[in-house]
Design a protein around this motif. Structure first.
Motif, PDB file in Angstrom:
ATOM      1  N   LYS A   1      45.247 -11.677 -10.438  1.00 22.46           N
ATOM      2  CA  LYS A   1      45.310 -12.957 -11.134  1.00 22.46           C
ATOM      3  C   LYS A   1      43.941 -13.651 -11.101  1.00 22.46           C
ATOM      4  N   ARG A   2      43.256 -13.526  -9.990  1.00 24.68           N
ATOM      5  CA  ARG A   2      41.941 -14.151  -9.856  1.00 24.68           C
ATOM      6  C   ARG A   2      40.925 -13.469 -10.773  1.00 24.68           C
TER       7      ARG A   2
ATOM      8  N   SER B   1      41.419 -14.722 -14.242  1.00 30.15           N
ATOM      9  CA  SER B   1      40.887 -16.083 -14.366  1.00 30.15           C
ATOM     10  C   SER B   1      39.365 -16.072 -14.527  1.00 30.15           C
TER      11      SER B   1
ATOM     12  N   LEU C   1      37.328 -17.309 -17.783  1.00 33.34           N
ATOM     13  CA  LEU C   1      36.281 -18.320 -17.644  1.00 33.34           C
ATOM     14  C   LEU C   1      34.964 -17.833 -18.252  1.00 33.34           C
TER      15      LEU C   1
END
Length: 100
Positions: A2-3, A6, A10
């Motif tokens: 999930k990171r 992200s 970004l």
């Protein structure tokens, strides 16, 4: 996982913002057309069509923040005050206007 998603999202947003940060010549063209559209005086429209770009170029300052730019234009020469505009996503959004 999930990171990582992200971070990729970004980075994609940063890339799109930096790629669509409009430059000074696009702003001068936009502000000249906007002012000509708002003018109802034929003489003023004629002056703006001939010398508007140089007038606005001389009265405009730009601060580039890589993802967006802030333009400040002094319209005192044509009697319209000062305008602050943000340039982002190849668009110009007026933030403040001190029109006379």
């Amino acid at each position: 996982m999930k990171r990582l998603f992200s971070i990729i999202l970004l980075l994609a947003v940063i890339f799109v913002l930096s790629a669509t940060n409009p430059d000074r010549s696009e702003y001068i063209e936009w502000i000249n057309h906007k002012t000509m559209d708002q003018s109802s005086n034929l003489l003023q429209k004629g002056i703006l069509s001939l010398a508007g770009k140089s007038i606005f170029d001389a009265g405009t300052t730009k601060k580039d923040y890589f993802l967006f730019s802030i333009y400040k234009t002094d319209f005192s020469d044509v009697g319209r005050g000062k305008v602050t505009t943000i340039g982002v996503f190849n668009q110009f959004i007026p933030l403040t206007s001190n029109e006379k």
